[in-house]
Scaffold this motif. Structure first.
Motif, mmCIF file in Angstrom:
data_model
loop_
_atom_site.group_PDB
_atom_site.id
_atom_site.type_symbol
_atom_site.label_atom_id
_atom_site.label_comp_id
_atom_site.label_asym_id
_atom_site.label_seq_id
_atom_site.Cartn_x
_atom_site.Cartn_y
_atom_site.Cartn_z
ATOM 1 N N PRO A 28 4.263 -15.782 -14.651
ATOM 2 C CA PRO A 28 4.941 -16.863 -15.372
ATOM 3 C C PRO A 28 5.515 -17.931 -14.438
ATOM 4 O O PRO A 28 5.585 -19.111 -14.812
ATOM 5 N N PHE A 29 5.884 -17.511 -13.225
ATOM 6 C CA PHE A 29 6.475 -18.469 -12.296
ATOM 7 C C PHE A 29 5.417 -19.350 -11.652
ATOM 8 O O PHE A 29 5.699 -20.470 -11.243
ATOM 9 N N VAL A 30 4.160 -18.824 -11.577
ATOM 10 C CA VAL A 30 3.055 -19.678 -11.138
ATOM 11 C C VAL A 30 2.931 -20.827 -12.133
ATOM 12 O O VAL A 30 2.761 -21.992 -11.757
ATOM 13 N N LEU A 31 3.094 -20.502 -13.434
ATOM 14 C CA LEU A 31 3.037 -21.550 -14.459
ATOM 15 C C LEU A 31 4.142 -22.585 -14.242
ATOM 16 O O LEU A 31 3.890 -23.789 -14.328
ATOM 17 N N SER A 32 5.370 -22.121 -13.941
ATOM 18 C CA SER A 32 6.456 -23.094 -13.708
ATOM 19 C C SER A 32 6.130 -23.989 -12.520
ATOM 20 O O SER A 32 6.425 -25.183 -12.539
ATOM 21 N N LEU A 33 5.521 -23.395 -11.474
ATOM 22 C CA LEU A 33 5.167 -24.198 -10.307
ATOM 23 C C LEU A 33 4.108 -25.235 -10.652
ATOM 24 O O LEU A 33 4.195 -26.390 -10.245
ATOM 25 N N LEU A 34 3.112 -24.807 -11.456
ATOM 26 C CA LEU A 34 2.073 -25.758 -11.857
ATOM 27 C C LEU A 34 2.682 -26.890 -12.681
ATOM 28 O O LEU A 34 2.341 -28.060 -12.508
ATOM 29 N N LEU A 35 3.630 -26.523 -13.544
ATOM 30 C CA LEU A 35 4.317 -27.535 -14.355
ATOM 31 C C LEU A 35 5.055 -28.523 -13.451
ATOM 32 O O LEU A 35 5.033 -29.734 -13.660
ATOM 33 N N MET A 36 5.698 -27.977 -12.408
ATOM 34 C CA MET A 36 6.433 -28.816 -11.451
ATOM 35 C C MET A 36 5.471 -29.769 -10.744
ATOM 36 O O MET A 36 5.790 -30.939 -10.512
ATOM 37 N N ILE A 37 4.279 -29.261 -10.388
ATOM 38 C CA ILE A 37 3.287 -30.095 -9.707
ATOM 39 C C ILE A 37 2.866 -31.250 -10.614
ATOM 40 O O ILE A 37 2.818 -32.408 -10.199
ATOM 41 N N VAL A 38 2.600 -30.913 -11.892
ATOM 42 C CA VAL A 38 2.231 -31.966 -12.846
ATOM 43 C C VAL A 38 3.365 -32.984 -12.952
ATOM 44 O O VAL A 38 3.144 -34.203 -12.955
ATOM 45 N N LEU A 39 4.602 -32.457 -12.998
ATOM 46 C CA LEU A 39 5.764 -33.325 -13.165
ATOM 47 C C LEU A 39 5.886 -34.345 -12.028
ATOM 48 O O LEU A 39 6.128 -35.533 -12.274
ATOM 49 N N ILE A 40 5.704 -33.895 -10.766
ATOM 50 C CA ILE A 40 5.855 -34.873 -9.681
ATOM 51 C C ILE A 40 4.654 -35.823 -9.612
ATOM 52 O O ILE A 40 4.755 -36.912 -9.085
ATOM 53 N N CYS A 41 3.508 -35.390 -10.171
ATOM 54 C CA CYS A 41 2.363 -36.304 -10.211
ATOM 55 C C CYS A 41 2.595 -37.405 -11.242
ATOM 56 O O CYS A 41 2.269 -38.567 -11.020
ATOM 57 N N VAL A 42 3.185 -37.008 -12.383
ATOM 58 C CA VAL A 42 3.428 -37.996 -13.440
ATOM 59 C C VAL A 42 4.648 -38.853 -13.101
ATOM 60 O O VAL A 42 4.649 -40.069 -13.328
ATOM 61 N N PHE A 43 5.689 -38.215 -12.577
ATOM 62 C CA PHE A 43 6.902 -38.958 -12.199
ATOM 63 C C PHE A 43 7.177 -38.823 -10.697
ATOM 64 O O PHE A 43 8.044 -38.054 -10.289
ATOM 65 N N PRO A 44 6.454 -39.589 -9.870
ATOM 66 C CA PRO A 44 6.637 -39.471 -8.417
ATOM 67 C C PRO A 44 8.072 -39.784 -7.989
ATOM 68 O O PRO A 44 8.504 -39.361 -6.915
ATOM 69 N N GLU A 45 8.804 -40.495 -8.832
ATOM 70 C CA GLU A 45 10.183 -40.867 -8.493
ATOM 71 C C GLU A 45 11.078 -39.651 -8.257
ATOM 72 O O GLU A 45 12.049 -39.729 -7.510
ATOM 73 N N ILE A 46 10.760 -38.519 -8.908
ATOM 74 C CA ILE A 46 11.547 -37.298 -8.695
ATOM 75 C C ILE A 46 11.623 -36.995 -7.203
ATOM 76 O O ILE A 46 12.643 -36.569 -6.684
ATOM 77 N N VAL A 47 10.511 -37.240 -6.524
ATOM 78 C CA VAL A 47 10.444 -36.984 -5.091
ATOM 79 C C VAL A 47 10.992 -38.171 -4.290
ATOM 80 O O VAL A 47 11.757 -37.995 -3.342
ATOM 81 N N MET A 48 10.588 -39.376 -4.685
ATOM 82 C CA MET A 48 10.800 -40.545 -3.831
ATOM 83 C C MET A 48 12.164 -41.206 -3.969
ATOM 84 O O MET A 48 12.570 -41.981 -3.119
ATOM 85 N N TRP A 49 12.877 -40.886 -5.071
ATOM 86 C CA TRP A 49 14.118 -41.610 -5.343
ATOM 87 C C TRP A 49 15.160 -41.417 -4.239
ATOM 88 O O TRP A 49 15.673 -42.382 -3.667
ATOM 89 N N LEU A 50 15.424 -40.154 -3.892
ATOM 90 C CA LEU A 50 16.471 -39.862 -2.909
ATOM 91 C C LEU A 50 16.150 -40.429 -1.518
ATOM 92 O O LEU A 50 16.998 -41.109 -0.925
ATOM 93 N N PRO A 51 14.934 -40.178 -0.971
ATOM 94 C CA PRO A 51 14.656 -40.777 0.341
ATOM 95 C C PRO A 51 14.732 -42.301 0.316
ATOM 96 O O PRO A 51 15.071 -42.921 1.318
ATOM 97 N N ARG A 52 14.428 -42.892 -0.852
ATOM 98 C CA ARG A 52 14.462 -44.362 -0.909
ATOM 99 C C ARG A 52 15.903 -44.879 -0.865
ATOM 100 O O ARG A 52 16.214 -45.779 -0.098
ATOM 101 N N ILE A 53 16.803 -44.298 -1.688
ATOM 102 C CA ILE A 53 18.154 -44.860 -1.716
ATOM 103 C C ILE A 53 18.945 -44.526 -0.451
ATOM 104 O O ILE A 53 19.773 -45.313 -0.024
ATOM 105 N N VAL A 54 18.656 -43.357 0.158
ATOM 106 C CA VAL A 54 19.411 -43.008 1.367
ATOM 107 C C VAL A 54 18.777 -43.634 2.607
ATOM 108 O O VAL A 54 19.452 -44.225 3.438
ATOM 109 N N GLY A 55 17.424 -43.491 2.704
ATOM 110 C CA GLY A 55 16.742 -44.027 3.881
ATOM 111 C C GLY A 55 16.774 -45.543 3.816
ATOM 112 O O GLY A 55 16.435 -46.259 4.680
#
Lengths: 428, 198
Positions: free
Chosen positions: A401-428
Motif C-alpha cells: 500500500p505504501f508503494v501506492l502512496s509513493l506512486l501517488l506522490m510521484i504523480v503529484l509532483i509531476c502535476v504540481f511541480p511547485e510542491i518541490v520548487m516553491w521552497l528553494p525559489r523563495i529561500v534561494g
C-alpha cells in the motif's frame, strides 16, 4: 546507437555480479578503447584524488558517522516512547508512531537503511504486545524508513548534487515539503487501512495525553540536532558539510550527557563509518571515471539528438524515465542504480526542459519506491532481518500500500511541480 | 597463508580506525572553525582542505577493509539463480576486475604522488600543505588494497584447486542482499546495546 550499446553493456556487466565499482570502471575502460582517441585511463589517478578530496563529498562520511553516533546515544528509543502517547489514539495506533518516528529520525539521518534499521529495532518489540496486523506494521517501518533520504539531510541528494552539479542546499529545501506530504500520506494509508479493516489496528492503546507531557523532554535532543543540522543550512550559516560536522559534535555531546561516550564506542564508530564510506566512495570513483568517458565520446549529445530526432515531448521523456527506474528498481541495488544512471538520465531530462532540482527529488522518490519494491528492496530485507521470523513476502505485502502512496506522490509532483520548487525559489 | 590474511585483516582494521579518527578530527576542526568565524570573525583556514584529505585517506584504507568483509556492493539478482560453479566463476571475475581497476588507479596515483614530490607541490590555500604527505598515506592505502586483493586471489585459487568451493565462497563470494541486510541489523542492535551499557 553507441548510447544504447553502452547502456546495455553497463547493465549486463553490473548484472553479472561484478562489484559495481569495478563494473563501471571496466565499462569506462572498454568504451574508451572503442570510441575515444584519447587514453583517458591516464586521468584515473588524478581523478580519484580530486574526487575523494572533494569537500562536498566529505559530507557523506560525516552523515554516516553522525548516524553511527546517534545509534549509540540512545535517543532513538526515548524519542519513540515519547511519540507514542500523542499518536497512538488514532486507528492504527503505534503504526502512526512508526511513521512519525521515521520522519523525525529521517530529519537527522541521511540514510534510509539506517532509519529503517534504527526505528525498526526500537518498534519491533511492540508488534506482539498489541496484536497488530503484522504485514501492515512491518510495511510502515519499511516505508517510513525510506523517508530518511527524502527529508534532509540526505546522502543520496549529496551524491546527486555532486554528480550533476546541482546545489545541495537547494535540493534539501526542495525535499522538505514532499517529505512532509509523504509522511502524511503514509499515515493516511494506515488510517484508511485500519478504518476499512478495524482488526488490523490491533488492540486500542489507552493512553492519556497527559502522560505524554513528562516525556516531551525526550524529543528535545533529536529536535535540537535537527535545528542545528538543517537550520544552519537553511539560514545560510553553514554548508551541508559543515552542518554535518556540527551534527557529529552535537551527537557526541548528547552521548556524553547520557554517559555513553567511551573509547570503545568511538573506535567502533570510526571503523563502521570508514567501512560504509569506502563502499560508497568506490562506486563513486568508478562512476566519475565512466562519466568522463561518456562525455568524451559524446554519448549525452547523442541522447539529446535522439529526443530532437523523434520529436519526443517532455511528457514522453518523463514517462520513459519513470518507467525505466520503476523497472530497474525492482531488481537493482538502489545506490548503484542511482549512481550508474544519473549521468545519462539527468542531461536528458534537463534537455527536455525539466529543472535539475526537481528531477533530483523525483529520483529520490523513485529510489524510495525501489527500496520497498520486491524482489530487490533493501528496506524490505532490513525489516525482515529485524523481525527474524516469518517470510519476506509478509513484509512485501505490508509495504505494497505504501508503494501506492509513493506512486501517488510521484504523480503529484509531476502535476504540481511547485510542491518541490516553491521552497528553494523563495529561500534561494 | 591464513595467518597472512589475519595480519592483513588486522592492518586494514587499524587503517579503518585511524581513517575514521582522521574524519572525526576533521569534523572537530570544522566546528572550531565555524565558532571562530562567528565569534571573532577569524578562521583557522584549511579545515575544508584537511577534511578532504581525511576522506581520501580513509576511503583508500577502507577499500581493503570492505573487500575483506565482502561488503563491496554487487548486484546479485542473477548470481543467486545460477549453479555454484558459475557462481564461483563470477566471484573470480569480480575480484579480478576489481583488482585490475584499483591497480590501474594505483599505477596512475603513483604518477600523481611522484609529480607532487618532484615539483614540491603545496596546496593553493593559506595552509600551503605539502601534498606529498596526504598523498603518500592515500597511495599506501591503495597499494595495500592491491596486495590484499592479490592475497585473496591466491588463497581462493588454491581453494578452487583443492575443490573447496565453500572456502572460495567464504573468501570472495557475494553475500546475498538479504544476508547483508541481516548483518546491518545485527550491527545496529549491537550498537544500540553497546550504548545501553554504562
Amino acid at each position: 546507437m553507441t548510447a544504447a550499446i553502452s547502456l546495455i553493456v553497463l547493465l549486463v556487466v553490473l548484472g553479472s555480479s561484478i562489484a559495481v565499482a569495478a563494473g563501471m570502471g571496466l565499462v569506462g575502460v572498454v568504451l574508451n578503447q572503442l570510441f575515444s582517441p584519447m587514453p583517458l585511463t591516464r586521468v584515473t589517478g588524478e581523478l580519484t584524488w580530486s574526487t575523494t578530496t572533494n569537500f562536498i563529498l566529505t559530507a557523506i562520511p560525516f552523515y554516516i558517522m553522525f548516524g553511527e553516533i546517534l545509534l549509540r546515544s540512545g535517543i532513538a528509543g526515548r524519542m519513540y516512547t515519547a511519540l507514542v502517547p500523542w499518536l497512538s489514539w488514532l486507528p492504527g495506533g503505534l503504526m502512526h508512531s512508526n511513521v512519525a518516528a521515521c520522519a523525525l529520525f529521517g530529519s537527522v539521518s541521511g540514510s534510509s537503511v539506517a532509519t529503517a534499521a534504527t526505528i525498526g529495532v526500537v518498534a519491533m518489540g511492540e508488534i506482539d504486545k498489541h496484536k497488530y496486523n503484522e504485514p501492515l506494521f512491518l510495511g510502515t517501518l519499511a516505508a517510513g524508513g525510506t523517508l530518511g533520504i527524502l527529508i534532509p539531510p540526505s546522502i543520496n541528494m549529496i551524491i546527486y548534487g555532486v554528480m550533476t552539479d546541482t546545489s545541495v542546499p537547494k535540493l534539501y529545501l526542495a525535499g522538505f515539503i514532499p517529505g512532509f506530504i509523504l509522511t502524511v500520506f503514509f499515515s493516511l494509508t494506515v488510517l484508511i487501512a485500519c478504518i476499512w479493516k478495524p482488526h488490523w489496528g490491533g488492540e486500542k492503546i489507552h493512553v492519556n495525553w497527559r502522560e505524554g507531557i513528562p516525556l516531551l523532554p525526550d524529543l528535545l535532543p533529536p529536535l535540537g540536532l535537527l535545528m542545528i543540522v538543517i537550520g544552519a543550512i537553511f539560514f545560510g550559516i553553514a554548508t551541508a558539510t559543515e552542518s554535518a560536522a556540527v551534527g557529529i559534535v552535537g551527537a557526541l555531546a548528547i552521548t556524553a550527557w547520557r554517559r555513553r561516550l567511551t573509547l570503545t564506542m568511538l573506535r567502533d564508530v570510526c571503523e563502521a563509518t570508514v567501512r560504509t564510506t569506502a563502499m560508497v566512495v568506490a562506486i563513486l570513483v568508478g562512476a566519475f571515471f565512466l562519466n568522463i568517458v561518456i562525455q568524451a565520446i559524446g554519448l549525452t549529445q547523442q541522447l539529446s539528438q535522439l529526443i530532437t530526432a523523434y520529436q519526443l515531448t517532455p511528457v514522453q521523456v518523463l514517462t520513459a524515465v519513470i518507467f525505466l527506474y520503476l523497472i530497474l528498481g525492482t531488481f537493482m541495488e538502489e545506490l548503484s542504480m542511482m549512481i550508474s544512471t544519473i549521468p545519462i538520465t539527468t542531461p536528458l531530462m534537463v534537455q527536455a526542459g525539466f529543472d535539475s532540482i526537481w528531477y533530483g527529488i523525483l529520483i529520490v522518490l523513485l529510489i524510495q519506491t525501489a527500496m520497498i519494491s520486491p524482489p530487490f528492496g533493501i528496506n524490505l530485507f532490513v525489516i525482515h532481518g529485524i523481525r527474524g521470523r516469518g517470510t519476506l513476502s509478509d513484509v512485501e505485502k505490508g509495504a505494497a500500500p505504501f508503494v501506492l502512496s509513493l506512486l501517488l506522490m510521484i504523480v503529484l509532483i509531476c502535476v504540481f511541480p511547485e510542491i518541490v520548487m516553491w521552497l528553494p525559489r523563495i529561500v534561494g | 597463508m591464513g595467518r597472512l590474511q589475519a595480519i592483513a585483516e588486522g592492518i586494514s582494521r587499524v587503517g579503518a580506525i585511524v581513517g575514521g579518527a582522521l574524519l572525526l578530527l576533521a569534523a572537530l576542526v570544522i566546528c572550531v572553525d565555524i565558532t571562530l568565524r562567528y565569534t571573532i570573525s577569524k578562521t583557522l583556514g584549511g579545515a575544508d582542505e584537511l577534511s578532504g584529505y581525511a576522506l581520501a585517506i580513509a576511503s583508500a584504507w577502507g577499500f581493503s577493509a570492505a573487500l575483506l568483509s565482502r561488503s563491496h556492493i554487487r548486484i546479485d539478482t542473477v548470481y543467486v539463480r545460477v549453479r555454484p560453479r558459475v557462481r564461483v566463476a563470477l566471484d573470480f571475475l569480480s575480484l579480478i576486475t576489481f583488482t585490475s581497476f584499483i591497480a590501474l588507479i594505483t599505477w596512475h596515483a603513483w604518477g600523481v604522488l611522484r609529480q607532487s614530490y618532484v615539483s614540491n607541490s603545496h596546496s593553493l590555500s593559506e595552509i600551503e600543505a605539502p601534498l606529498v604527505v596526504p598523498q603518500s598515506l592515500w597511495f599506501v592505502g591503495l597499494v595495500f588494497f592491491v596486495a590484499v586483493a592479490l592475497l585473496l586471489l591466491v588463497r581462493s585459487l588454491h581453494a578452487l584447486l583443492t575443490g573447496d568451493l565453500a572456502k572460495v565462497f567464504a573468501l570472495i563470494g557475494s553475500k546475498s542482499a538479504v544476508a547483508e541486510a541481516e548483518e546491518e541489523v545485527r550491527a545496529t542492535e549491537r550498537a544500540m546495546d553497546e550504548g545501553r551499557r554504562p
